[in-house]
Write a protein that holds these residues in place. Sequence first.
Motif, PDB file in Angstrom:
ATOM      1  N   TYR A 254       0.693  -1.189  -0.320  1.00  0.00           N
ATOM      2  CA  TYR A 254      -0.085   0.402  -0.107  1.00  0.00           C
ATOM      3  C   TYR A 254       0.662   1.206   0.338  1.00  0.00           C
ATOM      4  CZ  TYR A 254      -3.563  -3.147   0.580  1.00  0.00           C
ATOM      5  OH  TYR A 254      -4.767  -3.565   0.106  1.00  0.00           O
ATOM      6  N   LYS A 255       2.275   1.431  -0.668  1.00  0.00           N
ATOM      7  CA  LYS A 255       3.129   1.618  -0.187  1.00  0.00           C
ATOM      8  C   LYS A 255       2.874   3.584   0.654  1.00  0.00           C
ATOM      9  CE  LYS A 255       4.764   5.080  -4.264  1.00  0.00           C
ATOM     10  NZ  LYS A 255       4.375   5.675  -5.654  1.00  0.00           N
ATOM     11  N   GLN A 256       2.405   2.458   1.296  1.00  0.00           N
ATOM     12  CA  GLN A 256       2.459   3.632   3.096  1.00  0.00           C
ATOM     13  C   GLN A 256       1.222   4.645   3.152  1.00  0.00           C
ATOM     14  OE1 GLN A 256       7.492   4.774   2.354  1.00  0.00           O
ATOM     15  NE2 GLN A 256       6.389   5.239   4.651  1.00  0.00           N
ATOM     16  N   ASN A 257       0.848   3.557   2.454  1.00  0.00           N
ATOM     17  CA  ASN A 257      -0.926   4.711   2.610  1.00  0.00           C
ATOM     18  C   ASN A 257      -1.991   4.139   3.089  1.00  0.00           C
ATOM     19  OD1 ASN A 257       0.000   6.769   0.231  1.00  0.00           O
ATOM     20  ND2 ASN A 257      -0.253   5.480  -1.065  1.00  0.00           N
ATOM     21  N   PRO A 258      -3.267   4.470   3.389  1.00  0.00           N
ATOM     22  CA  PRO A 258      -4.473   4.317   4.888  1.00  0.00           C
ATOM     23  C   PRO A 258      -4.402   2.491   3.759  1.00  0.00           C
ATOM     24  CG  PRO A 258      -4.955   5.585   4.600  1.00  0.00           C
ATOM     25  CD  PRO A 258      -3.607   6.332   2.821  1.00  0.00           C
ATOM     26  N   ILE A 259      -4.935   1.598   4.004  1.00  0.00           N
ATOM     27  CA  ILE A 259      -5.038   0.267   3.681  1.00  0.00           C
ATOM     28  C   ILE A 259      -6.335   0.221   3.346  1.00  0.00           C
ATOM     29  CG2 ILE A 259      -5.308  -2.248   3.653  1.00  0.00           C
ATOM     30  CD1 ILE A 259      -3.204  -2.222   5.901  1.00  0.00           C
ATOM     31  N   GLU A 260      -6.754   0.391   2.002  1.00  0.00           N
ATOM     32  CA  GLU A 260      -7.992   0.999   1.307  1.00  0.00           C
ATOM     33  C   GLU A 260      -7.226   0.174  -0.216  1.00  0.00           C
ATOM     34  OE1 GLU A 260      -9.065   5.040   1.594  1.00  0.00           O
ATOM     35  OE2 GLU A 260      -9.579   4.753   3.211  1.00  0.00           O
ATOM     36  N   ASP A 261      -8.523  -0.145  -1.159  1.00  0.00           N
ATOM     37  CA  ASP A 261      -8.444  -0.779  -2.509  1.00  0.00           C
ATOM     38  C   ASP A 261      -8.360   0.248  -3.222  1.00  0.00           C
ATOM     39  OD1 ASP A 261      -9.674  -2.810  -1.347  1.00  0.00           O
ATOM     40  OD2 ASP A 261     -11.778  -3.064  -2.444  1.00  0.00           O
ATOM     41  N   GLU A 262      -7.968   1.601  -3.535  1.00  0.00           N
ATOM     42  CA  GLU A 262      -7.539   2.431  -4.023  1.00  0.00           C
ATOM     43  C   GLU A 262      -6.056   2.529  -3.355  1.00  0.00           C
ATOM     44  OE1 GLU A 262      -9.539   4.777  -1.611  1.00  0.00           O
ATOM     45  OE2 GLU A 262      -9.937   2.813  -2.312  1.00  0.00           O
ATOM     46  N   ASN A 263      -5.062   1.839  -3.067  1.00  0.00           N
ATOM     47  CA  ASN A 263      -3.938   2.471  -2.482  1.00  0.00           C
ATOM     48  C   ASN A 263      -2.677   1.235  -2.922  1.00  0.00           C
ATOM     49  OD1 ASN A 263      -4.315   4.854  -1.833  1.00  0.00           O
ATOM     50  ND2 ASN A 263      -4.616   4.326   0.224  1.00  0.00           N
ATOM     51  N   TRP A 264      -3.845   0.317  -3.189  1.00  0.00           N
ATOM     52  CA  TRP A 264      -3.541  -1.133  -3.666  1.00  0.00           C
ATOM     53  C   TRP A 264      -2.154  -0.698  -4.816  1.00  0.00           C
ATOM     54  CZ3 TRP A 264      -2.570  -6.052  -2.237  1.00  0.00           C
ATOM     55  CH2 TRP A 264      -1.963  -7.458  -3.683  1.00  0.00           C
ATOM     56  N   PHE A 265      -0.973  -1.676  -3.993  1.00  0.00           N
ATOM     57  CA  PHE A 265       0.301  -1.362  -4.960  1.00  0.00           C
ATOM     58  C   PHE A 265       1.297  -2.247  -5.171  1.00  0.00           C
ATOM     59  CE2 PHE A 265       4.568   0.276  -5.924  1.00  0.00           C
ATOM     60  CZ  PHE A 265       4.973   1.267  -6.747  1.00  0.00           C
ATOM     61  N   ILE A 266       1.731  -2.805  -5.868  1.00  0.00           N
ATOM     62  CA  ILE A 266       2.577  -4.117  -6.266  1.00  0.00           C
ATOM     63  C   ILE A 266       4.217  -3.673  -6.220  1.00  0.00           C
ATOM     64  CG2 ILE A 266       3.328  -6.317  -7.484  1.00  0.00           C
ATOM     65  CD1 ILE A 266       0.576  -6.131  -8.804  1.00  0.00           C
ATOM     66  N   PRO A 267       5.208  -3.554  -5.433  1.00  0.00           N
ATOM     67  CA  PRO A 267       6.200  -2.850  -4.942  1.00  0.00           C
ATOM     68  C   PRO A 267       7.050  -3.039  -6.547  1.00  0.00           C
ATOM     69  CG  PRO A 267       5.725  -4.404  -3.654  1.00  0.00           C
ATOM     70  CD  PRO A 267       4.328  -4.248  -3.985  1.00  0.00           C
ATOM     71  N   LYS A 268       7.640  -2.407  -6.745  1.00  0.00           N
ATOM     72  CA  LYS A 268       8.765  -2.059  -7.795  1.00  0.00           C
ATOM     73  C   LYS A 268      10.048  -3.729  -7.752  1.00  0.00           C
ATOM     74  CE  LYS A 268       7.512   2.166  -9.967  1.00  0.00           C
ATOM     75  NZ  LYS A 268       8.160   3.219  -9.979  1.00  0.00           N
ATOM     76  N   ALA A 269       9.959  -3.426  -6.390  1.00  0.00           N
ATOM     77  CA  ALA A 269      11.127  -4.630  -6.242  1.00  0.00           C
ATOM     78  C   ALA A 269      10.903  -5.677  -6.041  1.00  0.00           C
ATOM     79  CB  ALA A 269      11.453  -4.907  -4.086  1.00  0.00           C
ATOM     80  N   PHE A 270      10.092  -6.778  -6.701  1.00  0.00           N
ATOM     81  CA  PHE A 270       9.262  -7.070  -6.889  1.00  0.00           C
ATOM     82  C   PHE A 270       8.447  -7.729  -8.499  1.00  0.00           C
ATOM     83  CE2 PHE A 270       7.238  -7.195  -2.801  1.00  0.00           C
ATOM     84  CZ  PHE A 270       6.080  -7.554  -3.745  1.00  0.00           C
ATOM     85  N   ASP A 271       8.334  -6.460  -8.998  1.00  0.00           N
ATOM     86  CA  ASP A 271       7.277  -6.401 -10.316  1.00  0.00           C
ATOM     87  C   ASP A 271       7.609  -5.356 -11.038  1.00  0.00           C
ATOM     88  OD1 ASP A 271       4.578  -6.342 -11.166  1.00  0.00           O
ATOM     89  OD2 ASP A 271       4.793  -4.126 -10.995  1.00  0.00           O
ATOM     90  N   ALA A 272       9.184  -4.955 -11.749  1.00  0.00           N
ATOM     91  CA  ALA A 272       8.903  -3.698 -12.581  1.00  0.00           C
ATOM     92  C   ALA A 272      11.126  -3.948 -12.253  1.00  0.00           C
ATOM     93  CB  ALA A 272       8.402  -2.862 -12.921  1.00  0.00           C
TER      94      ALA A 272
END
Length: 400
Positions: A120-138
């Motif tokens: 969630y990239k240090q954001n509130p845990i809500e659906d709109e803040n879902w984020f796959i970290p680049k460290a294991f994605d890109a």
Amino acid sequence: MNRKTLQQLAVLVCLVLLNTGCVKKKEKPVTFTTFLEDLKFVEKFTKPILLKSGESSILVTPDYEAIILTSTTSGNNGFSNGYLNQTQISENIIHAGGNQYGGEDRLWLAPLGSRFTLFYKQNPIEDENWFIPKAFDATPFSLNSETSTSLSFQKEVLITNNIGTSFNIRINRDINIFSKTEIEKELNIKIGSALKHVGFQSKNTITNIGLDWSEEKGLITPWVLGMYKGNNKSTAIFPYTESDSVTTKISTYLNDIKTDRLIRKNGNVLFKTDGAYRSKIGLKPKNVLPIFGNYDGINEVLTVITFSFRKEERFLSSDDRDLESGLWNGDVINSYNNGENKDGMATFFELESAAHGKTLKSNENITHTHKTFHFTGDKKELSKLCSKLFNIELKDLYFD
């Protein structure tokens, strides 16, 4: 109208119906693609690496985080086992919020849940803040070594959890395809001539190359996920240890799951993997055996997964909505069933396993190995194999 005229008219009607498509011809299931078809598609956008053992093959893509994209038991014209997100692949761009290429074996890092989540990239845990970290994605892996049956990858990344703790790690990902003899040894089985097979593994090691870790600031651990084609005759099989099924806790997520999708039978949790209803299940370490799988009744593929597992260890939180229970109490294995696409067609499901949590000092590491096997061929022999490995026959896997 005489009898001969009626017969001629009937033949004419049948021909008209066939030509207009009103009488359906037997065709391949919509979920069927050959290994060669998927290989040719992927080659338009990247340079995959092919590993082979006899008729069995696997397809690995270094550009897509060293994912094992798909496999086959039966050469180029055999069924392609993995699910590929063709839309994502064909766009051929890096998406800022995450890249879902598909594939049978990709490496993510846990935890998904708790206030220590990585998603969630240090954001509130809500659906709109879902984020796959680049460290294991890109961020690309480097290919360290390659043989005809194995690949070795490595990269160094920095990843931060939701409370701001940073982890400086090195990831090693080693992939290899198994021979028939190795598959027999791994599963303690004999493979007769009536069955075709493919087996492969990823060995995933993360090494702490930064400061010592602490539970108070969160931990991370390897987590492997495989994506497969859903259909209405596909069932995930989770054997459990307790003979009294009441004591076996099944974690459920996302949406309500009724008994037409989740049942217990013959010491197994059975979960419908049709890729048409968004839902997820998991098992805790108390009840887990280091084997689970799936049977695709349309394409007649028995999938078996084994993984490294230590029952006495603790596992990181799997529930991103549970912020109160802390870092632990996570699942060991999961199956995620995706919903239909915008055209109402079935999509994919996932089979997942995770390593236990470990407080790593500087230069210490943790390794998780995830092994995948597929079997096709004579249905009676498939049923015998399913019964040996899971104590249940194929006919008992279907939901009413």
